[in-house]
Design an enzyme around this catalytic site. Structure first.
Site, short mmCIF file in Angstrom:
data_model
loop_
_atom_site.label_atom_id
_atom_site.label_comp_id
_atom_site.label_asym_id
_atom_site.label_seq_id
_atom_site.Cartn_x
_atom_site.Cartn_y
_atom_site.Cartn_z
N GLU A 90 29.47 11.47 6.75
CA GLU A 90 29.91 11.53 8.15
C GLU A 90 28.73 11.25 9.08
O GLU A 90 27.57 11.46 8.73
CB GLU A 90 30.51 12.90 8.44
CG GLU A 90 31.75 13.19 7.61
CD GLU A 90 32.15 14.66 7.62
OE1 GLU A 90 33.29 14.96 7.21
OE2 GLU A 90 31.32 15.51 7.99
N ASP B 105 0.85 -1.19 0.00
CA ASP B 105 0.00 0.00 0.00
C ASP B 105 0.88 1.24 0.00
O ASP B 105 1.53 1.55 1.00
CB ASP B 105 -0.91 -0.02 1.23
CG ASP B 105 -1.81 1.20 1.32
OD1 ASP B 105 -1.78 2.03 0.39
OD2 ASP B 105 -2.55 1.31 2.32
N GLU C 76 33.96 8.97 10.13
CA GLU C 76 33.80 8.88 8.68
C GLU C 76 34.32 7.53 8.20
O GLU C 76 35.40 7.09 8.62
CB GLU C 76 34.54 10.00 7.96
CG GLU C 76 34.37 9.96 6.43
CD GLU C 76 35.04 11.13 5.72
OE1 GLU C 76 35.70 10.88 4.69
OE2 GLU C 76 34.94 12.27 6.19
N GLU D 24 31.08 10.62 0.83
CA GLU D 24 31.77 10.62 2.12
C GLU D 24 30.75 11.06 3.17
O GLU D 24 30.59 12.24 3.44
CB GLU D 24 32.97 11.58 2.10
CG GLU D 24 34.01 11.27 1.02
CD GLU D 24 35.03 12.38 0.88
OE1 GLU D 24 35.36 13.04 1.90
OE2 GLU D 24 35.50 12.61 -0.26
N ARG E 193 39.74 24.74 0.67
CA ARG E 193 38.59 23.97 1.13
C ARG E 193 37.40 24.83 1.56
O ARG E 193 36.41 24.29 2.04
CB ARG E 193 38.99 23.05 2.30
CG ARG E 193 39.92 21.92 1.87
CD ARG E 193 40.35 21.07 3.05
NE ARG E 193 41.27 20.02 2.62
CZ ARG E 193 40.90 18.78 2.32
NH1 ARG E 193 39.63 18.43 2.39
NH2 ARG E 193 41.79 17.87 1.95
N GLU F 161 34.43 17.62 -6.32
CA GLU F 161 33.95 17.28 -4.98
C GLU F 161 33.04 18.40 -4.49
O GLU F 161 33.50 19.49 -4.14
CB GLU F 161 35.12 17.11 -4.01
CG GLU F 161 34.67 16.77 -2.60
CD GLU F 161 35.81 16.82 -1.59
OE1 GLU F 161 35.92 15.89 -0.79
OE2 GLU F 161 36.58 17.82 -1.61
N GLU G 186 36.54 11.90 12.83
CA GLU G 186 36.42 13.22 12.22
C GLU G 186 36.70 14.32 13.25
O GLU G 186 37.12 14.05 14.37
CB GLU G 186 35.04 13.40 11.57
CG GLU G 186 35.03 13.19 10.06
CD GLU G 186 35.84 14.25 9.32
OE1 GLU G 186 36.06 15.36 9.88
OE2 GLU G 186 36.27 13.98 8.18
N ARG H 43 30.98 19.94 -1.69
CA ARG H 43 31.16 19.80 -0.26
C ARG H 43 29.96 20.28 0.55
O ARG H 43 29.99 20.27 1.78
CB ARG H 43 32.42 20.56 0.17
CG ARG H 43 33.66 20.15 -0.61
CD ARG H 43 34.90 20.93 -0.21
NE ARG H 43 35.31 20.58 1.14
CZ ARG H 43 35.15 21.36 2.19
NH1 ARG H 43 34.58 22.55 2.05
NH2 ARG H 43 35.55 20.98 3.39
N HIS I 41 30.16 14.79 1.44
CA HIS I 41 30.87 15.26 0.26
C HIS I 41 30.57 14.33 -0.91
O HIS I 41 30.61 13.11 -0.77
CB HIS I 41 32.37 15.33 0.51
CG HIS I 41 32.74 16.34 1.57
ND1 HIS I 41 34.03 16.51 2.00
CD2 HIS I 41 31.99 17.23 2.26
CE1 HIS I 41 34.06 17.47 2.92
NE2 HIS I 41 32.83 17.90 3.09
#
Length: 445
Positions: free
Chosen positions: A136, A54, A198, A134, A318, A335, A191, A337, A247
């Site tokens: 976490e 359902d 991670e 990635e 970063r 990547e 981390e 982030r 990420h």
């Protein structure tokens, strides 16, 4: 690529492993893993796409009057789970796509929708959209009644070498459990935040990786329980601590080669990669609604905790939203982030892929890469460089999503409508909630 598994392979595995129950898993619009569980006596019905359920009770699926749904298992996802029922029998798991009773793929199924966007990619000549997640998470202690608390089992930090604490033991157990069901775990570490972990597994095509991150979350939660811990993928579970990101590493393949790689270009990025990147940046605000879909997500997207706040890109820096990791040809990638693990992985990848393909079609170069810390720039400098902010609240992100037809089309009409309705309701409920912070701040007024 996913390995080939036949119906006979599954029959043999059920017999060899004393599989007594079959868990048929699928995902709702909020990214929650759902399942229908049947005894092994129903194996032939499972293998012939004859298990119904359902759908009217599943978030974002269908109305009561059109509730019947059918589960189509993907044989390549077969796994014998590494835990047993109370009688010692094993549980087999298949990830399913949801179909209507006339056999058509249901447009409200996030997994079907990702396959639809991948098919669009293939019409443009690309073979695979490869993804590495990635994701976490935090491990938290349970109280004497088995409920979660905000107490952490460790106070370690990034890459700290701990061997005997509760977190390290649980993390190793998670890795071994994942490997027992076919994951290739590449790294596992502590981390930045207290209790934050991670575990990274090998990249694969988009659908396989989305399936795996759903399995990954399930395994993490189950193993944590065995260690008397609670695992959460909430974006910002602890005030003043680093939040949980997911990420998203992306690359396109064509003719067996990474279409994002060009040894003669700066950062070894091909024009295809740069066009794709521009598509991601152009649609970043709408993608944020999908990649950061909770009220709590935006308490992670703040300066000071490494999560991105501004729409920009860079190589080694970063602080921007998209980073270009240093890598050899096959691993050349973008990547992103900004996303967090509360995101529905199927919807997130559909949105990213659609945005990137749109960038390739338009063939426009992205803004210049950022070489300094975006957080330390003045507002005037960011404006000069064309750096715009990501949405600061779920409300702003949904407004951006509603204004971006391409990202709405990436989800399809059914899912886009359900997503907007679900998130607007969530925001409304949040705005009506009175928190302890407000009482402590204003009660004396």
């Amino acid at each position: 690529m996913a390995k080939t598994i036949t119906a006979d392979d599954i029959r043999q595995s059920v017999a060899d492993n004393d599989v007594r129950f079959l868990r048929l898993a699928f995902t709702d619009i909020n990214g929650t893993l759902k399942a229908v569980e049947v005894p092994n006596s129903q194996l032939e019905k499972v293998l012939s796409n004859d298990i119904r359920f359902d759908g009217s009770s599943i978030d974002g699926f269908v109305r009561l009057e059109e509730s019947d749904m059918v589960l189509y298992p993907d044989f390549s996802t077969w796994a014998v789970l590494p835990w047993t029922d109370r009688q010692g029998g094993k549980i087999g798991r298949l990830i399913c796509s949801v179909h209507t009773t006339d056999g058509k793929p249901f447009s409200g199924d996030p997994r079907n929708n990702l396959k639809r966007v991948v098919d669009q990619m293939r019409t443009m000549g690309f073979s695979d959209f490869d993804i590495g997640f990635e994701a976490e998470f935090h491990l938290l202690k349970l109280d004497e009644r088995g409920n979660w608390t905000t107490q952490v089992p460790d106070h370690a930090s990034y890459f700290d070498m701990t061997s005997n604490d509760e977190s390290a033991s649980c993390r190793r157990d998670i890795v071994e459990t994942l490997e027992s069901i076919g994951f290739e775990v590449e790294a596992a570490h502590h981390e930045v935040g207290d209790g934050q972990q991670e575990i990274d597994f090998r990249f694969d095509d988009a659908l396989t990786t989305a399936d795996r991150v759903q399995t990954f979350k399930m395994v993490v939660r189950e193993v944590a329980k065995k260690h008397n811990l609670f695992a959460t993928f909430m974006a910002k579970p602890l005030q003043g601590q680093a939040g949980n990101g997911m990420h998203t590493n992306m690359s396109l393949f064509k003719d067996g080669k990474n279409a994002f790689y060009d040894k003669n270009n700066k950062f070894h990025l091909s024009n295809t990669a740069l066009y794709f990147l521009n598509g991601i940046l152009t649609h970043a605000r709408a993608i944020t609604a999908v990649g950061n879909p909770t009220v709590n997500s935006y308490k992670r997207l703040i300066p000071g905790f490494e999560a991105p706040v501004y729409i920009s890109w860079a190589s080694k820096n970063r602080s921007p939203m998209v980073r270009i990791p240093s890598a050899e040809e096959i691993n050349t990638r973008l990547e992103m982030r900004s996303a967090d693990p509360t995101a529905n992985p199927y919807l997130l990848l559909a949105a990213c892929l659609a945005a990137g393909l749109d960038g390739i079609k338009k063939a426009e170069m992205p803004m210049a890469p950022i070489t300094s810390n975006v957080f330390e720039m003045s507002e005037e400098k960011r404006e000069e460089l064309g750096i715009k902010p990501l949405p600061a609240t779920l409300h702003s992100a949904i407004k951006a999503f509603k204004a971006d037809k391409l990202i709405q089309d990436a989800l399809g009409e059914h899912l886009a409508h359900s997503f907007i309705s679900s998130k607007e309701l969530e925001w409304s409920q949040y705005t009506q909630t009175v928190s302890d912070w407000e009482r402590n701040k204003y009660m004396g007024y």
